[in-house]
Each structure stands twice: as C-alpha cells, then as structure tokens.
Write an enzyme that holds these catalytic residues in place. Structure first.
Site, PDB file in Angstrom:
ATOM      1  N   TYR A 140       0.806  -1.209   0.000  1.00  0.00           N
ATOM      2  CA  TYR A 140       0.000   0.000   0.000  1.00  0.00           C
ATOM      3  C   TYR A 140       0.847   1.272   0.000  1.00  0.00           C
ATOM      4  O   TYR A 140       0.355   2.355  -0.307  1.00  0.00           O
ATOM      5  CB  TYR A 140      -0.933   0.029   1.215  1.00  0.00           C
ATOM      6  N   LYS A 190       3.658 -15.591   2.796  1.00  0.00           N
ATOM      7  CA  LYS A 190       3.711 -16.287   1.504  1.00  0.00           C
ATOM      8  C   LYS A 190       5.167 -16.512   1.125  1.00  0.00           C
ATOM      9  O   LYS A 190       5.617 -16.193   0.014  1.00  0.00           O
ATOM     10  CB  LYS A 190       2.975 -15.458   0.439  1.00  0.00           C
ATOM     11  N   ASP A 222      -2.664 -18.527   2.270  1.00  0.00           N
ATOM     12  CA  ASP A 222      -3.808 -19.119   1.589  1.00  0.00           C
ATOM     13  C   ASP A 222      -4.412 -20.261   2.411  1.00  0.00           C
ATOM     14  O   ASP A 222      -5.625 -20.334   2.595  1.00  0.00           O
ATOM     15  CB  ASP A 222      -3.438 -19.581   0.174  1.00  0.00           C
ATOM     16  N   ASP A 246      -5.225  -6.945   5.858  1.00  0.00           N
ATOM     17  CA  ASP A 246      -6.445  -6.284   5.413  1.00  0.00           C
ATOM     18  C   ASP A 246      -7.508  -7.321   5.076  1.00  0.00           C
ATOM     19  O   ASP A 246      -8.681  -7.212   5.465  1.00  0.00           O
ATOM     20  CB  ASP A 246      -6.115  -5.422   4.191  1.00  0.00           C
ATOM     21  N   ASP A 250     -10.857  -8.951   7.863  1.00  0.00           N
ATOM     22  CA  ASP A 250     -12.268  -8.921   7.479  1.00  0.00           C
ATOM     23  C   ASP A 250     -12.855 -10.325   7.457  1.00  0.00           C
ATOM     24  O   ASP A 250     -14.026 -10.531   7.822  1.00  0.00           O
ATOM     25  CB  ASP A 250     -12.432  -8.271   6.108  1.00  0.00           C
TER      26      ASP A 250
END
Length: 361
Positions: A140, A190, A222, A246, A250
């Site tokens: 970001y 990852k 994942d 992020d 959620d």
C-alpha cells in the site's frame, strides 16, 4: 482533562460515533475519568468542505490529543475523484502522520450471537482471536508505484517493501499481546513465493527468541485463510503484513457473525491511538437510524484500555454490550433470516448500552 479527537467521517460514521461518545461519557463519569471531545473532518466530508480528505488543522488536532475516535470514510459520491484525493487517502495519511504501524483487530463471539455466524455454532462458539496487522508498509505504500501509460501497453505497478525494523516492531506487538492471552502467535505469510515474506519469517523467528513462553507457528496465508473458516478456534494472535492483514481481518470478522460488531485499534510509538469500527461507511443506510453502533462502542472500550490505561472502564463497556445482547436486543444486521424478532435503531441501541452501564454499581 483528556482530549479525544472525534473524526466522525462519512456515511454512518457520525451516527455510530455519537453513540460511542455517549457511552464514553457515561463510563468516564462512573470511573473518575475526565474527557473532552473536539471534532474534526476526515474523508469525503473534508473534501466537500476543504477540497482535501485531511487538513493540516485536523492533523494538528490529532497530534495534540490523547486518542482519536474515528467513524468511517468514503462513499460512491466520491468514487470519480482521482486516487490521490479519494476519502481513503485521509485515513492512510493520518495513520502515517501519527506513526500508527500496528492495527489490532480482536474477533470474538458474544455468547448471545453464536447463531449469527454463517458457520455452525459448534465451530464458532469460543472464538477469541486477535489479528495484528502491519499498517504503514508493504504494497500500500511501497515505491515505485503507479500506472505507466508511456508505451503501447498500460502497466500498473505496486511494490511490496519491508525493512527488518518494520517487521520487528509489529512482531513485538504480536508477541506482547500474546503474553496477555493464550500465548500463541501464528505468523501468516507467503514465503514459498515472496522474498519479502522470507524476510518476515527470519525476523519473526528472531523476535520469538525474546518470548520463550509464546508458541510460534508459521502458516501460508492461503491455507491460513482456509483454516480461519474451518477451525477458527485454533488461532490466538495472528500477525501479518499490511495487505494480507487487510483481507484476513475482514474474514475473521465475518466468521464471528457481523462486521457491525468488530472494533479496531491502530497504535504506534508516539503514544496516540486511533480507534474505529471495521464496518465502513455503509452509505446506503446512512441517516436512517438503522446502523449498528456496537463496533464503534467496542472501539471506545479499546480506547480506554490502550490509550487511557483504564481496563476496568473498558471491561464495563464490554459487559454492558454483552448484557444488552443477552437481553435479546438486536440491530437489523444481527437478526437472522426468518427470525421473528424486532430490530432496534442506532440511537436505541446506544440508549440501552448507556442504561446497562448506569445500572451497574
């Protein structure tokens, strides 16, 4: 007198932060705290008033406050603006200006709301996890970034960049948090394809040596996302980078039943914390008195705990919310399909929490 900067923002932000303020004022009176609130604009409402999603005056207000209570930013009316002046830029900038590198998102289930999750009750019951998300680095914020339109093909580029210092400080927040919980940290990454994630693994392992009482587990993001749905009770503290956090936070929120119930805290090294619900601005229901204020109210509890060092006052708010839910009161988002139960509005829910607080000794 402790100053709280109140940035209500857009959509349902003003509605839910008003109820959070009422709860804070009630709690403060009962626990000997002296609070003052000063309001400022952020996001779309600031664009409308000043042409920018965050003014220097509001940055100054936040820096001079003990804590910031924020509602939500954004909405479709500002979607056509350039990316550099969108409402969300105000939120990103205030995080940077205050050095808020650690986002704490607790995800737990109130006993009265076990049935509200889309997962089976036996999977949901007892969930109590904390997602610790790095907030000021990664994709970001990394450079170079942007869209190159100079050639025959348009090329979009974002860069994932992390230093060992950035990783170490967020890892320490996770391990220190775990010391007050079940003493388990799961690092999601990852590293099988990303060099940046390989550095994360190295640094997290180094920090773990300072916390021998805490069990550390590494999990590919994942498969970790899969386990969040399959067996969420296995997680205590999850630590991860900005983009992964992020998404995962959620997901963890929805596992518990409703985004309308989840608070968050953004903390840094400067001592100022920013507290906000995770549900967003929900412009489709703004101004209708149907928003669920409980995430904002629970964010105010985190404010008391982390910025004002008032854990008893924070717990009083959580207990009041639990009592209201146990009594059967629900906002519209918490009512199951086919359930014959009337919903109550944003103001009425705030009234009930304040009444529950005032009813305690």
């Amino acid at each position: 007198m402790t100053r709280i900067a109140l940035l209500a923002g857009d959509g349902i932000g003003p509605e839910v932060t008003l109820q959070a303020r009422r709860v804070l004022e009630s709690t403060a009176a009962k626990h000997g705290l002296s609070l003052s609130f000063e309001e400022g604009l952020i996001g779309g409402c600031s664009i409308d008033a000043h042409g920018t999603p965050l003014t220097e005056d509001v940055v100054g207000l936040c820096r001079e406050s003990q804590a910031v209570l924020l509602g939500a930013v954004g909405g479709p009316r500002w979607d056509d603006l350039g990316i550099d002046v969108r409402p969300e830029k105000g939120l990103l900038r205030i995080r940077q200006e205050l050095g808020l590198f650690a986002n704490l998102r607790p995800a737990s289930v109130f006993p009265a709301l076990v049935a509200a999750s889309s997962l089976r009750p036996e999977i949901v019951e007892g969930i109590d996890m904390l997602v610790v998300r790095e907030l000021t680095g990664g994709l970001y914020f990394g450079e170079p970034r942007g869209i190159d339109r100079s050639g025959p093909e348009r090329v979009g580029r974002n860069t994932m960049v992390y230093s060992d210092v950035e990783i170490e400080r967020i890892a320490r927040v996770a391990f220190e948090s775990a010391m007050h919980r079940r003493r388990q940290v799961c690092h999601m990454h990852k590293a099988n394809v990303l060099d940046v994630s390989q550095l994360w693994v190295e640094v997290v392992e180094e920090v773990a040596k300072d916390f021998p009482e805490v069990e550390l587990d590494h999990q590919l993001v994942d498969s970790g996302a899969m386990f969040l749905v399959k067996d969420p009770r296995r997680f205590d503290v999850i630590v991860t980078g900005n983009m992964f956090g992020d998404i995962l936070s959620d997901e963890a929120a929805m596992v518990t039943g409703s985004l309308g119930m989840l608070p968050s805290a953004s903390l840094g090294e400067g001592g100022i914390g920013l507290y906000e619900p995770v549900h967003g601005s929900a412009p489709d229901i703004a101004g209708q008195d149907v928003a669920n204020p409980l995430a904002a109210i629970l964010s105010s509890a985190m404010l008391l705990e982390h910025s004002l060092a008032a854990p008893e006052a924070a717990q009083a708010i959580r207990d009041a919310v639990a009592a209201v839910l146990a009594a059967g009161h629900r906002s519209a988002d918490l009512i199951l399909e086919g359930e014959a139960r009337p919903s109550i509005g944003c103001v009425a829910m705030g009234d009930l929490v304040v009444e529950a607080l005032e009813a305690t000794g």
